[in-house]
Structure formats: structure tokens, C-alpha cells
Scaffold this motif. Structure first.
Motif, PDB file in Angstrom:
ATOM      1  N   ASN A   1       0.835  -1.211   0.000  1.00 26.97           N
ATOM      2  CA  ASN A   1       0.000   0.000   0.000  1.00 26.97           C
ATOM      3  C   ASN A   1       0.861   1.249   0.000  1.00 26.97           C
ATOM      4  N   ALA A   2       1.982   1.186   0.718  1.00 29.77           N
ATOM      5  CA  ALA A   2       2.851   2.358   0.834  1.00 29.77           C
ATOM      6  C   ALA A   2       3.664   2.614  -0.424  1.00 29.77           C
ATOM      7  N   GLY A   3       4.033   1.543  -1.145  1.00 33.35           N
ATOM      8  CA  GLY A   3       4.958   1.716  -2.255  1.00 33.35           C
ATOM      9  C   GLY A   3       4.429   1.408  -3.633  1.00 33.35           C
ATOM     10  N   PHE A   4       3.378   0.540  -3.723  1.00 34.49           N
ATOM     11  CA  PHE A   4       2.871   0.138  -5.032  1.00 34.49           C
ATOM     12  C   PHE A   4       1.465  -0.452  -4.855  1.00 34.49           C
ATOM     13  N   PRO A   5       0.480   0.363  -4.495  1.00 30.84           N
ATOM     14  CA  PRO A   5      -0.852  -0.151  -4.151  1.00 30.84           C
ATOM     15  C   PRO A   5      -1.559  -0.866  -5.287  1.00 30.84           C
ATOM     16  N   GLN A   6      -1.182  -0.576  -6.541  1.00 26.06           N
ATOM     17  CA  GLN A   6      -1.857  -1.238  -7.658  1.00 26.06           C
ATOM     18  C   GLN A   6      -1.532  -2.721  -7.729  1.00 26.06           C
ATOM     19  N   GLY A   7      -0.590  -3.182  -6.898  1.00 26.80           N
ATOM     20  CA  GLY A   7      -0.268  -4.603  -6.880  1.00 26.80           C
ATOM     21  C   GLY A   7      -1.126  -5.433  -5.947  1.00 26.80           C
ATOM     22  N   LEU A   8      -2.045  -4.812  -5.231  1.00 25.72           N
ATOM     23  CA  LEU A   8      -2.866  -5.541  -4.265  1.00 25.72           C
ATOM     24  C   LEU A   8      -4.005  -6.296  -4.950  1.00 25.72           C
ATOM     25  N   VAL A   9      -4.243  -7.525  -4.475  1.00 28.56           N
ATOM     26  CA  VAL A   9      -5.282  -8.399  -5.015  1.00 28.56           C
ATOM     27  C   VAL A   9      -6.078  -8.970  -3.843  1.00 28.56           C
ATOM     28  N   ALA A  10      -7.352  -9.229  -4.043  1.00 29.80           N
ATOM     29  CA  ALA A  10      -8.179  -9.819  -2.993  1.00 29.80           C
ATOM     30  C   ALA A  10      -7.566 -11.138  -2.521  1.00 29.80           C
ATOM     31  N   PRO A  11      -7.560 -11.385  -1.210  1.00 34.37           N
ATOM     32  CA  PRO A  11      -6.931 -12.597  -0.681  1.00 34.37           C
ATOM     33  C   PRO A  11      -7.465 -13.880  -1.330  1.00 34.37           C
ATOM     34  N   ASP A  12      -6.533 -14.752  -1.702  1.00 32.11           N
ATOM     35  CA  ASP A  12      -6.819 -16.094  -2.218  1.00 32.11           C
ATOM     36  C   ASP A  12      -7.505 -16.122  -3.578  1.00 32.11           C
ATOM     37  N   ASP A  13      -7.529 -14.994  -4.270  1.00 33.12           N
ATOM     38  CA  ASP A  13      -8.108 -14.940  -5.621  1.00 33.12           C
ATOM     39  C   ASP A  13      -7.003 -15.235  -6.637  1.00 33.12           C
ATOM     40  N   VAL A  14      -6.805 -16.513  -6.929  1.00 34.97           N
ATOM     41  CA  VAL A  14      -5.714 -16.929  -7.801  1.00 34.97           C
ATOM     42  C   VAL A  14      -5.923 -16.436  -9.225  1.00 34.97           C
ATOM     43  N   VAL A  15      -7.144 -16.495  -9.699  1.00 34.89           N
ATOM     44  CA  VAL A  15      -7.441 -16.042 -11.065  1.00 34.89           C
ATOM     45  C   VAL A  15      -7.199 -14.541 -11.186  1.00 34.89           C
ATOM     46  N   GLY A  16      -7.682 -13.777 -10.192  1.00 38.16           N
ATOM     47  CA  GLY A  16      -7.464 -12.337 -10.194  1.00 38.16           C
ATOM     48  C   GLY A  16      -5.992 -11.995 -10.062  1.00 38.16           C
ATOM     49  N   PHE A  17      -5.266 -12.811  -9.324  1.00 40.48           N
ATOM     50  CA  PHE A  17      -3.833 -12.600  -9.147  1.00 40.48           C
ATOM     51  C   PHE A  17      -3.116 -12.721 -10.491  1.00 40.48           C
ATOM     52  N   ALA A  18      -3.442 -13.787 -11.237  1.00 40.69           N
ATOM     53  CA  ALA A  18      -2.811 -13.990 -12.546  1.00 40.69           C
ATOM     54  C   ALA A  18      -3.138 -12.842 -13.497  1.00 40.69           C
ATOM     55  N   ALA A  19      -4.380 -12.382 -13.450  1.00 45.76           N
ATOM     56  CA  ALA A  19      -4.786 -11.274 -14.320  1.00 45.76           C
ATOM     57  C   ALA A  19      -4.026 -10.002 -13.971  1.00 45.76           C
ATOM     58  N   ARG A  20      -3.792  -9.758 -12.654  1.00 47.31           N
ATOM     59  CA  ARG A  20      -3.063  -8.561 -12.246  1.00 47.31           C
ATOM     60  C   ARG A  20      -1.602  -8.639 -12.691  1.00 47.31           C
ATOM     61  N   VAL A  21      -0.993  -9.803 -12.559  1.00 42.90           N
ATOM     62  CA  VAL A  21       0.382  -9.977 -13.028  1.00 42.90           C
ATOM     63  C   VAL A  21       0.454  -9.671 -14.518  1.00 42.90           C
ATOM     64  N   ALA A  22      -0.474 -10.226 -15.284  1.00 40.34           N
ATOM     65  CA  ALA A  22      -0.482 -10.005 -16.734  1.00 40.34           C
ATOM     66  C   ALA A  22      -0.659  -8.525 -17.067  1.00 40.34           C
TER      67      ALA A  22
END
Length: 381
Positions: A323-344
Motif C-alpha cells: 500500500n505504501a509503495g505500489f498499491p496497484q499490486g494488491l489483489v483480494a486474498p486467495d483470488d488466484v485467477v485475479g492474481f494472474a490477471a493482475r500480473v499479466a
């Protein structure tokens, strides 16, 4: 130079003893060794008591004294170490005892409380985790002053250990700016790595650093990589870290899972490495996927300081630093599909990273010394 820095520059040198179970791989161990090095650099005397480990050589080379004592075993037999430890502490004549784990904290407290009150060192503890709430863990709160490594740890201390807020200082674990700054040439290192792991060359590398442990999230990382390679076939996962001694079976479980998911050509396990800073710089994205609240999550600020974006679940200490350094990297806990989409989404994007000063080692050292001198009551002497 601010007022705190000015007062510290005029303060007398201290003899500081840190106590922890061992000096093997791990965030607490690395932080202890780095803090010890900074104490020496600033003219203080640094002593570390532990049962030993592979970081002792580095600790000694950087100017600290290491004393080996079996203060790591979670057994009643460890109580036999109280008297030898008391004699040792009397001979060391330290200003500060700083305990960083529960077994050493018990042994230290039992030894320390029988020392003459007028001359004994001041006792500090750092809560490096959200310990189970019981009499065994409560020893960490018996120190004269306690340090919390994150806001979530501080809240946990206030909620569960009935500590007055005045007895707690928040000091985030600081990283060495020189070790993780994104400068210098890594081409030679990269070529050596590619010779060892040719499957990495030409790929977009997705990094998963951390000790191999069920709660650290390597299983979730493998599941995420299944989703990611569908979106970005050029991506290749790199898992950096090894299992603790006696738990190597977990590595085999992960390798079996990799095979079952069809990821043998898309994920590489490289084991324990001492060149994690170069891996951060080589990677396109770093992942943090602990399946429970982590007290701090050191890999998050390390990667950000290296200029590499991080994707992490929005919980615990990792959430605070992201949150302090790169808040756009946060994903809802345990959302693996959303995590992959954010990485992409972050791959190839114009990612702006800004890590605040409190996440760097010099700030941590200054804040910790302020705690010491406040307890001693002689900052300007």
C-alpha cells in the motif's frame, strides 16, 4: 540531519547483545545480521548469541562477535542454559539485551531478572510475528520495551497482550538500500544463471521468493502460473528458496504438483540463493502469496526497492508495505485467477514505484537506537 540523528551522533557507544535461536536463512536472521553490521559501522559493539548457523561467518566478518549457546530448543531441558547465560551476561556487561524469539526470550528473562537491578542491561524484545496467545508467547511482552515490525503486529500486541501503547514502538524491518538498489550491470550474472537454467533465457520471469513452507503460498503460486501461462505463454515462474532442514519432503510435494499441473516447462525451482537481489532485478514481477496474515513480508519492500513491481494478497504486513509503495499490486486474498490477471496487466505497463524511507535500514537503525537510548535515559551523554 534531523534532531534524532543529531542526538544519536553525540551519544555514547553502546554494547548491544542480540539473542535468537540460530543464524540460518530467514528474515529474522538476515535482519539481525544486517542490524549488527550497522551497529558496528556506527561505532557500537555488537554481540550476537545463538546456536550458530551458516550466517555466523558473515556476521563475524562484518565486525560482530558471535557466542554460540544452545538457546534454540523448545524443551524444558533448555532451562539448564539459564545459569550459564546469566554468568555470560554478567561478564559481557552489556547496555542492551535485544531478544528476537520466544525460547531465547524465556532464557534471557530468567537469567536477566536475577541480575542486580541497578546495573543490569535494559531488555528489549521485537515481535517478529503474531505469536499464539498463551503463557509461552507472553514472554515477549515481559521486556521493558517492545518493538512491533508492522501495524498489524502492533494491533495484535495491543489486542492480545494487554500492553500499554507507550510500551510499544513501531519499527518496520528496514532493507539495505545498497543491496537492492537497481543499479550496476548484472549481465555476467545473468549469463551464468542461463547456463545453469537454460529454460529461463528469453522468458518473462515471474519470481516467487521465500522459504518453502505450506503457508508461504508456493502451492497457490503454481495454481496461479497455470492461469498466467494461458494469458501470457512467454511467462516462466522462478521459485527461490529451500525447505527447512527436516522438511525437504515438502519440496518433493511441490515438484509433484508442478508435474500434475503440466508446469514442468514453465516453473523452475532454484533452491536457496544468496543472490536474491539479482533475481529481483531480472524478474518482471515478484509474487507474494502467503495464505495467512504475514507479520511483515520482507520480499515486498525488497522487490520494490529493486524497481520490480509486486503483486500480493491484500492482508497482513505485506499489504501495508505494498500500500505504501505500489498499491496497484494488491489483489483480494486467495483470488488466484485475479492474481494472474493482475500480473499479466502489470507486464509491460508503466509502473510507478515509491517506497517510503521507513522501509530502509538506516531508518530502522535510527529508530531502534532511539528506543535503546530512551530506555537508558542518557541519549546525549
Amino acid at each position: 540531519m534531523n534532531a534524532d540523528q543529531q542526538s544519536l551522533s553525540n551519544a555514547r557507544p553502546l554494547r548491544v547483545v542480540q539473542l535468537l535461536p540460530a543464524l540460518n536463512a530467514g528474515g529474522v536472521e538476515r535482519g539481525t545480521v544486517e542490524f549488527a553490521r550497522e551497529l558496528v559501522r556506527l561505532g557500537h559493539e555488537s554481540i550476537v548469541i545463538s546456536s550458530g548457523g551458516r550466517m555466523v561467518e558473515q556476521l563475524s566478518a562484518e565486525g560482530s562477535r558471535h557466542i554460540e549457546l544452545p538457546i534454540h530448543r523448545k524443551s524444558l531441558g533448555s532451562l539448564w542454559q539459564v545459569r550459564p547465560l546469566r554468568r555470560l551476561l554478567q561478564s559481557l556487561d552489556a547496555d542492551i539485551l535485544h531478544v528476537r524469539s520466544r525460547v531465547p526470550a524465556w532464557l534471557t528473562w530468567l537469567a536477566w531478572r536475577k541480575l542486580p537491578v541497578a546495573t543490569r542491561p535494559r531488555l528489549v524484545s521485537t515481535f517478529h510475528g503474531m505469536y499464539s496467545v498463551n503463557a509461552y508467547s507472553a514472554i515477549m511482552a515481559k521486556a521493558e520495551h517492545c518493538i512491533a515490525i508492522s501495524q498489524c503486529v502492533k494491533r495484535y500486541m495491543l489486542d492480545n497482550y494487554r500492553l500499554p501503547e507507550s510500551k510499544i514502538t513501531l519499527v518496520p524491518r528496514g532493507l539495505d538500500a545498497s543491496a537492492f538498489a537497481a543499479h550496476g550491470d548484472i549481465d555476467g550474472w545473468r549469463q551464468v544463471l542461463y547456463r545453469e537454467y537454460p529454460e529461463l533465457e528469453g522468458k518473462t520471469l515471474i519470481l516467487m521468493p521465500g522459504r518453502l513452507s505450506r503457508w508461504k503460498g508456493q502451492e497457490a503460486f503454481l495454481a496461479m502460473m497455470v492461469q498466467l501461462v494461458r494469458l501470457r505463454p512467454d511467462c516462466h515462474g522462478v521459485v527461490v528458496g529451500d525447505a527447512e532442514p527436516g522438511k525437504q519432503h515438502y519440496l518433493q510435494e511441490l515438484l509433484d504438483q508442478r508435474r500434475e499441473l503440466g508446469l514442468e516447462e514453465a516453473v523452475t525451482f532454484v533452491g536457496h540463493r544468496s543472490d536474491i537481489a539479482q533475481f529481483y532485478r531480472l524478474a518482471s514481477v515478484t509474487c507474494h502469496m502467503s495464505n495467512k496474515e504475514e507479520p511483515f513480508g520482507r520480499t515486498v519492500p525488497e522487490s520494490l526497492a529493486s524497481g520490480t513491481p509486486v503483486v500480493a494478497y491484500d492482508r497482513g504486513g505485506a499489504s501495508e508495505s505494498l500500500n505504501a509503495g505500489f498499491p496497484q499490486g494488491l489483489v483480494a486474498p486467495d483470488d488466484v485467477v485475479g492474481f494472474a490477471a493482475r500480473v499479466a496487466d502489470l507486464l509491460g505497463a508503466d509502473n510507478h514505484i515509491s517506497l517510503p524511507p521507513e522501509y530502509y535500514l538506516d531508518q530502522q537503525v535510527q529508530s531502534t537506537l532511539n528506543v535503546y537510548y530512551h530506555l537508558l535515559g542518557n541519549c546525549a551523554q
